[in-house]
Design a protein around this motif. Structure first.
Motif, PDB file in Angstrom:
ATOM      1  N   GLN A 173     -28.342  19.762  31.888  1.00 37.26           N
ATOM      2  CA  GLN A 173     -29.071  20.896  31.388  1.00 37.26           C
ATOM      3  C   GLN A 173     -28.738  21.671  30.372  1.00 37.26           C
ATOM      4  N   ILE A 174     -28.318  20.771  29.412  1.00 34.51           N
ATOM      5  CA  ILE A 174     -27.518  21.359  28.133  1.00 34.51           C
ATOM      6  C   ILE A 174     -28.440  21.232  26.925  1.00 34.51           C
ATOM      7  N   GLU A 175     -28.460  22.170  26.255  1.00 33.19           N
ATOM      8  CA  GLU A 175     -29.124  22.134  24.602  1.00 33.19           C
ATOM      9  C   GLU A 175     -28.064  22.398  23.684  1.00 33.19           C
ATOM     10  N   HIS A 176     -28.156  21.639  22.661  1.00 35.39           N
ATOM     11  CA  HIS A 176     -27.461  22.011  21.469  1.00 35.39           C
ATOM     12  C   HIS A 176     -27.920  21.866  20.055  1.00 35.39           C
ATOM     13  N   TYR A 177     -27.603  22.558  19.302  1.00 38.56           N
ATOM     14  CA  TYR A 177     -28.101  22.645  17.954  1.00 38.56           C
ATOM     15  C   TYR A 177     -27.137  22.223  16.953  1.00 38.56           C
ATOM     16  N   ASN A 178     -27.089  21.090  16.166  1.00 41.16           N
ATOM     17  CA  ASN A 178     -25.922  20.651  15.485  1.00 41.16           C
ATOM     18  C   ASN A 178     -26.251  20.689  13.916  1.00 41.16           C
ATOM     19  N   ILE A 179     -25.322  21.262  13.210  1.00 42.67           N
ATOM     20  CA  ILE A 179     -25.410  21.438  11.822  1.00 42.67           C
ATOM     21  C   ILE A 179     -24.277  20.955  11.055  1.00 42.67           C
ATOM     22  N   ASN A 180     -24.666  20.106  10.116  1.00 41.68           N
ATOM     23  CA  ASN A 180     -23.458  19.354   9.383  1.00 41.68           C
ATOM     24  C   ASN A 180     -22.606  20.423   8.465  1.00 41.68           C
ATOM     25  N   LYS A 181     -21.490  20.310   8.226  1.00 42.48           N
ATOM     26  CA  LYS A 181     -20.598  21.287   7.445  1.00 42.48           C
ATOM     27  C   LYS A 181     -21.023  21.514   6.241  1.00 42.48           C
ATOM     28  N   ILE A 182     -21.888  20.817   5.595  1.00 48.51           N
ATOM     29  CA  ILE A 182     -22.922  21.253   4.322  1.00 48.51           C
ATOM     30  C   ILE A 182     -24.040  21.518   5.183  1.00 48.51           C
ATOM     31  N   VAL A 183     -24.290  22.904   5.116  1.00 52.18           N
ATOM     32  CA  VAL A 183     -25.538  23.164   6.077  1.00 52.18           C
ATOM     33  C   VAL A 183     -26.777  23.164   5.502  1.00 52.18           C
ATOM     34  N   THR A 184     -26.544  22.931   4.308  1.00 51.07           N
ATOM     35  CA  THR A 184     -28.086  22.829   3.368  1.00 51.07           C
ATOM     36  C   THR A 184     -28.429  21.353   3.356  1.00 51.07           C
ATOM     37  N   ASN A 185     -27.525  20.377   3.948  1.00 49.94           N
ATOM     38  CA  ASN A 185     -27.937  19.077   4.221  1.00 49.94           C
ATOM     39  C   ASN A 185     -29.520  18.730   4.665  1.00 49.94           C
ATOM     40  N   ARG A 186     -29.790  19.476   5.678  1.00 51.94           N
ATOM     41  CA  ARG A 186     -31.150  19.424   6.147  1.00 51.94           C
ATOM     42  C   ARG A 186     -31.788  20.844   6.373  1.00 51.94           C
ATOM     43  N   GLU A 187     -33.133  20.629   6.636  1.00 48.09           N
ATOM     44  CA  GLU A 187     -33.728  21.812   6.718  1.00 48.09           C
ATOM     45  C   GLU A 187     -33.827  22.248   8.418  1.00 48.09           C
ATOM     46  N   HIS A 188     -33.690  23.582   8.599  1.00 48.03           N
ATOM     47  CA  HIS A 188     -33.425  24.227   9.722  1.00 48.03           C
ATOM     48  C   HIS A 188     -34.883  24.997  10.448  1.00 48.03           C
ATOM     49  N   PRO A 189     -34.554  25.359  11.747  1.00 48.14           N
ATOM     50  CA  PRO A 189     -35.929  26.027  12.130  1.00 48.14           C
ATOM     51  C   PRO A 189     -36.083  27.384  11.601  1.00 48.14           C
TER      52      PRO A 189
END
Length: 361
Positions: free
Chosen positions: A118-134
Motif C-alpha cells: 500500500q505504498i505509492e512513490h514518485y521518482n525524479i532523476n537527479k537531472i529533474v528536467t529529464n522527464r515531464e512531470h505531473p
C-alpha cells in the motif's frame, strides 16, 4: 528573487510517545566537514558507524527546518493533488526499463501471502528536467532542482569524501564515479505509505516492506515522525529508527559494499506497522538514492591501504563484477515481482546479475 508558488501545507502525524527499542546510531555533524582537519575526524566517526550499523544520522546539512518543511509540502503533492488518471500517465516502467522514474503505484509489489503493498512513490532523476512531470509539480521545477543538487553536492559529496578518507584513498575517489552530469539513475523519491487493513497486517506479520539491503551506494532519508523503519542491529535484533527533527538518516547499499571490498557493509532494514498511537496516519517520506554512474564496474578499490591490511571480502570474482546499469536494472526489475527461493532460515534468496540477494521477513 521571485516568490515561491503557494501550495497546501502538509501536516504530519505527531511523533510517537510509545517506548520503542531504538537503534543507537551515531550523529554526524556535517558542518565540520568544511576543513581538512574536520574531515579527518568525521571520517573516523563515519567509518565506525558504517562498520557498526551501516546507518547514521546527519545534522547541520545546510537546509533549515523551514526549507525541510517546504520539501514535505511538495512531497505530498504527487499523491494528494494528482488524479489517478494523471498518475497512470506518468507511471514508471520498472519491469521493462529497470528504472524507477515516474510513479510506482500501490499494489505493485508482492509482500507476503498474497498481500501487495500500500505504498505509492514518485521518482525524479537527479537531472529533474529529464522527464515531464505531473502538472502540479511543473511550477516547482526550480525548487526540485535545488533539492536534488543540495542532496548531491552538499550531502552526498561530503559523505563520499569521508568514506574515501576512511579507506585512506584520495578524497575524490568516490566523487569520480558519482558524476552529476554523467548517465546514471541517482534519484529523488517522494514516498507515501497508506494504512492497511487488519487482514493485511495479519497475513504479513505487520511487515510493510521486507527486510532488504539497498542496491546503490548511499541512501539519504529526510527524517519524518511516523515510526516504522527498523534496522537489523549487529546482534540480529530489529530496532527502530528514532525521528530527529531536520536530521537525515543515511545508510549504505550493496554497491558501496562491492567497492569497499566488504569494509562498508550494507545494513538490512525493513518497514513495519507504526506503533499504536500512530496507526491510521499516512507516512510521507523524502529520499535521495545515490548510485554510481551507469558505466562503473563494481570492483573493490584494492589499492586502499585499509583493504590491504584488513583483506577484501568478495561477493564475486572481479572479472564477474556487474556494471552499475546491469546491477541496478536487475534489482529494480526483480524487486517485489520475482519469486525468490525460501530458505530454512526463513529468508528468501535469488541470484541477480550473478550476485546472491537475500530478503528478510
Amino acid at each position: 528573487m521571485s516568490e515561491k508558488p503557494e501550495i497546501p501545507h502538509y501536516v504530519p502525524a505527531p511523533p510517537t510517545r510509545e517506548e520503542l527499542d531504538y537503534a543507537d546510531l551515531a550523529i554526524i555533524d556535517l558542518s565540520k566537514a568544511s576543513t581538512p582537519e574536520g574531515r579527518v575526524k568525521l571520517a573516523t566517526e563515519v567509518r565506525d558507524a558504517m562498520r557498526d550499523n551501516g546507518f547514521f544520522y546527519v545534522i547541520n546539512h545546510g537546509f533549515t527546518q523551514e526549507q525541510t518543511t517546504r520539501i514535505f509540502d511538495i512531497a505530498d503533492l504527487p499523491f494528494s493533488h494528482v488524479s489517478d488518471e494523471e498518475k497512470r500517465k506518468y507511471e514508471g516502467t520498472m519491469l521493462q526499463s529497470g528504472s524507477y522514474q515516474g510513479y510506482k503505484l500501490r499494489r505493485y509489489w508482492h509482500i507476503d501471502n498474497g498481500v501487495h503493498d500500500q505504498i505509492e512513490h514518485y521518482n525524479i532523476n537527479k537531472i529533474v528536467t529529464n522527464r515531464e512531470h505531473p502538472e502540479v509539480l511543473r511550477p516547482l521545477i526550480s525548487e526540485l532542482d535545488e533539492f536534488s543538487r543540495h542532496n548531491y553536492f552538499n550531502v552526498l559529496y561530503p559523505l563520499l569524501r569521508l568514506l574515501a578518507i576512511g579507506l585512506e584513498l584520495p578524497e575524490d575517489t568516490f566523487l569520480k564515479i558519482h558524476q552529476y552530469d554523467k548517465v546514471g539513475e541517482s534519484w529523488l523519491r517522494f514516498m507515501k505509505y497508506y494504512p492497511r487493513t487488519e487482514e493485511e497486517e495479519s497475513k504479513t506479520n505487520n511487515v510493510w516492506l521486507k527486510g532488504h539491503t539497498d542496491f546503490g551506494s548511499l541512501t539519504i532519508l529526510w527524517s519524518q515522525p511516523v515510526s516504522a523503519l527498523q534496522v537489523m542491529s549487529p546482534d540480529g535484533k530489529w530496532r527502530w529508527i528514532r525521528h530527529i527533527d531536520n536530521a537525515l538518516v543515511v545508510n549504505s547499499g550493496d554497491s558501496l559494499e562491492f567497492l569497499s571490498g566488504g569494509y562498508y557493509r550494507p545494513t538490512i532494514h525493513r518497514v513495519v506497522q507504526p506503533p499504536p498511537d500512530q496507526r491510521g496516519y499516512p507516512r510521507l517520506g523524502a529520499f535521495f538514492f545515490a548510485t554510481t554512474d551507469d558505466d562503473v564496474k563494481l570492483v573493490p578499490f584494492a589499492e586502499s591501504p585499509v583493504l590491504q591490511r584488513h583483506g577484501i571480502k568478495r561477493r564475486f570474482k572481479d572479472e564477474d563484477a556487474p556494471i552499475t546499469e546491469q546491477w541496478r536494472s536487475g534489482r529494480i526489475k526483480a524487486y517485489g515481482k520475482s519469486k525468490p527461493t525460501k530458505t530454512e532460515a526463513g529468508t528468501e534468496q535469488e541470484v541477480i546479475s550473478g550476485v546472491l540477494v537475500t530478503h528478510y521477513n
